[in-house]
Design an enzyme around this catalytic site. Structure first.
Site, PDB file in Angstrom:
ATOM      1  N   GLU A 103       0.855  -1.191   0.000  1.00 45.30           N
ATOM      2  CA  GLU A 103       0.000   0.000   0.000  1.00 45.30           C
ATOM      3  C   GLU A 103       0.884   1.231   0.000  1.00 45.30           C
ATOM      4  OE1 GLU A 103       0.317  -1.135   4.354  1.00 45.30           O
ATOM      5  OE2 GLU A 103      -0.909  -2.134   2.855  1.00 45.30           O
ATOM      6  N   TYR A 115       6.358   1.401  -8.842  1.00 46.55           N
ATOM      7  CA  TYR A 115       5.728   0.090  -8.690  1.00 46.55           C
ATOM      8  C   TYR A 115       5.046  -0.336  -9.997  1.00 46.55           C
ATOM      9  CZ  TYR A 115       6.430   1.146  -3.724  1.00 46.55           C
ATOM     10  OH  TYR A 115       6.973   1.469  -2.511  1.00 46.55           O
TER      11      TYR A 115
HETATM   12  C1  LIG Z   1       9.826   6.100  -3.599  1.00 46.77           C
HETATM   13  C2  LIG Z   1      11.342   5.980  -3.530  1.00 46.77           C
HETATM   14  C3  LIG Z   1      11.721   4.695  -2.789  1.00 46.77           C
HETATM   15  C4  LIG Z   1      11.903   5.911  -4.967  1.00 46.77           C
HETATM   16  O1  LIG Z   1      13.303   5.737  -4.913  1.00 46.77           O
HETATM   17  P1  LIG Z   1      14.280   6.309  -6.056  1.00 46.77           P
HETATM   18  O2  LIG Z   1      15.606   5.720  -5.813  1.00 46.77           O
HETATM   19  O3  LIG Z   1      14.175   7.782  -6.155  1.00 46.77           O
HETATM   20  O4  LIG Z   1      13.605   5.627  -7.351  1.00 46.77           O
HETATM   21  P2  LIG Z   1      14.181   5.649  -8.839  1.00 46.77           P
HETATM   22  O5  LIG Z   1      15.390   6.498  -8.922  1.00 46.77           O
HETATM   23  O6  LIG Z   1      14.294   4.227  -9.285  1.00 46.77           O
HETATM   24  O7  LIG Z   1      12.978   6.329  -9.647  1.00 46.77           O
HETATM   25  C5  LIG Z   1      12.484   7.611  -9.269  1.00 46.77           C
HETATM   26  C6  LIG Z   1      12.481   8.568 -10.474  1.00 46.77           C
HETATM   27  O8  LIG Z   1      13.815   8.902 -10.842  1.00 46.77           O
HETATM   28  C7  LIG Z   1      13.990   8.702 -12.236  1.00 46.77           C
HETATM   29  N1  LIG Z   1      15.395   8.337 -12.470  1.00 46.77           N
HETATM   30  C8  LIG Z   1      16.004   7.162 -12.193  1.00 46.77           C
HETATM   31  N2  LIG Z   1      17.300   7.204 -12.535  1.00 46.77           N
HETATM   32  C9  LIG Z   1      17.522   8.445 -13.016  1.00 46.77           C
HETATM   33  C10 LIG Z   1      18.674   9.105 -13.508  1.00 46.77           C
HETATM   34  N3  LIG Z   1      19.852   8.492 -13.571  1.00 46.77           N
HETATM   35  N4  LIG Z   1      18.547  10.406 -13.900  1.00 46.77           N
HETATM   36  C11 LIG Z   1      17.359  11.032 -13.845  1.00 46.77           C
HETATM   37  N5  LIG Z   1      16.217  10.450 -13.368  1.00 46.77           N
HETATM   38  C12 LIG Z   1      16.315   9.179 -12.958  1.00 46.77           C
HETATM   39  C13 LIG Z   1      13.026   7.581 -12.548  1.00 46.77           C
HETATM   40  O9  LIG Z   1      12.701   7.538 -13.915  1.00 46.77           O
HETATM   41  C14 LIG Z   1      11.842   7.988 -11.721  1.00 46.77           C
HETATM   42  O10 LIG Z   1      11.152   9.036 -12.359  1.00 46.77           O
HETATM   43  P3  LIG Z   1       9.563   9.279 -12.253  1.00 46.77           P
HETATM   44  O11 LIG Z   1       9.295   9.721 -10.823  1.00 46.77           O
HETATM   45  O12 LIG Z   1       9.306  10.369 -13.230  1.00 46.77           O
HETATM   46  O13 LIG Z   1       8.880   7.993 -12.574  1.00 46.77           O
HETATM   47  C15 LIG Z   1      11.997   7.216  -2.846  1.00 46.77           C
HETATM   48  O14 LIG Z   1      11.526   8.383  -3.484  1.00 46.77           O
HETATM   49  C16 LIG Z   1      11.704   7.329  -1.356  1.00 46.77           C
HETATM   50  O15 LIG Z   1      12.410   6.734  -0.525  1.00 46.77           O
HETATM   51  N6  LIG Z   1      10.690   8.113  -1.006  1.00 46.77           N
HETATM   52  C17 LIG Z   1      10.345   8.360   0.387  1.00 46.77           C
HETATM   53  C18 LIG Z   1       9.804   7.130   1.051  1.00 46.77           C
HETATM   54  C19 LIG Z   1       8.650   6.558   0.272  1.00 46.77           C
HETATM   55  O16 LIG Z   1       7.805   7.272  -0.233  1.00 46.77           O
HETATM   56  N7  LIG Z   1       8.613   5.212   0.186  1.00 46.77           N
HETATM   57  C20 LIG Z   1       7.580   4.489  -0.502  1.00 46.77           C
HETATM   58  C21 LIG Z   1       6.461   4.269   0.438  1.00 46.77           C
HETATM   59  S1  LIG Z   1       5.388   3.001  -0.177  1.00 46.77           S
END
Ligand SMILES: CC(C)(COP(=O)(O)OP(=O)(O)OC[C@H]1O[C@@H](n2cnc3c(N)ncnc32)[C@H](O)[C@@H]1OP(=O)(O)O)[C@@H](O)C(=O)NCCC(=O)NCCS
Length: 145
Positions: A103, A115
């Site tokens: 969730e 996801y």
């Molecule tokens: C949700 C979370 C885990 C995602 O982690 P993340 O490492 O940023 O995820 P990714 O890098 O794989 O992807 C995030 C975005 O970065 C982009 N991205 C990935 N690599 C990239 C790069 N090299 N350069 C530019 N953008 C990039 C992805 O395309 C994605 O874009 P989108 O948001 O437009 O779809 C993180 O934001 C987080 O910890 N958030 C706070 C806690 C949270 O919300 N947890 C989930 C609760 S269910």
């Protein structure tokens, strides 16, 4: 950057990220309890001895529930979240897990997109599930292909 099982020694690094990212962080004791449970799988992404992210699953027969996913704020948007979740899916499937549930706050678009990219489908809404601030939870499930 490697993915490995979360150890008790990782908990200080995990708590740093947990307190930075979440309004209602889990406690160190909470994590400790999960690390001792046979039905729990917790993993970290580590680089040069530093924890960059972590994720947990609780398994029930051939299904699993995601407990948390986090990537440290200054290393988000580099693909670490995708690496973490996709690796976890592979490991879970290797262990015979056929369905993974989670969730997520309806407003957490970054997480929802992540996801969906990894095959999770929206399959329900839990009204006012979250507090501080109050928000609905989107329920998502990934079924093994
Ligand atoms: C949700 C979370 C885990 C995602 O982690 P993340 O490492 O940023 O995820 P990714 O890098 O794989 O992807 C995030 C975005 O970065 C982009 N991205 C990935 N690599 C990239 C790069 N090299 N350069 C530019 N953008 C990039 C992805 O395309 C994605 O874009 P989108 O948001 O437009 O779809 C993180 O934001 C987080 O910890 N958030 C706070 C806690 C949270 O919300 N947890 C989930 C609760 S269910």
């Amino acid at each position: 950057m490697i993915l490995r099982e979360m150890l008790v020694d990782d908990l200080d690094g995990v708590m740093e990220i947990e307190h930075d990212l979440f309004h209602m962080p889990w406690t160190k004791e909470g994590y400790f309890t999960y690390l001792t449970r046979k039905d729990a799988m917790f993993f970290v992404v580590e680089e040069k001895g530093k924890i960059l992210g972590y994720m947990g699953l609780i398994t029930v027969l051939d299904e699993a529930d995601v407990t948390n996913v986090a990537v440290r704020r200054d290393r988000q948007r580099e693909g670490i979240g995708q690496f973490l979740v996709s690796s976890m899916i592979r490991l879970a499937e290797d262990m015979g897990i056929n369905m993974i549930h989670l969730e997520v706050r309806v407003g957490n678009e970054t997480a929802i997109r992540l996801y969906e990219r990894l095959g999770f489908k929206r399959d329900g809404l839990r009204k006012n599930y979250y507090t501080d601030p109050v928000e609905d939870a989107l329920l998502m499930t990934r079924t093994r292909l």
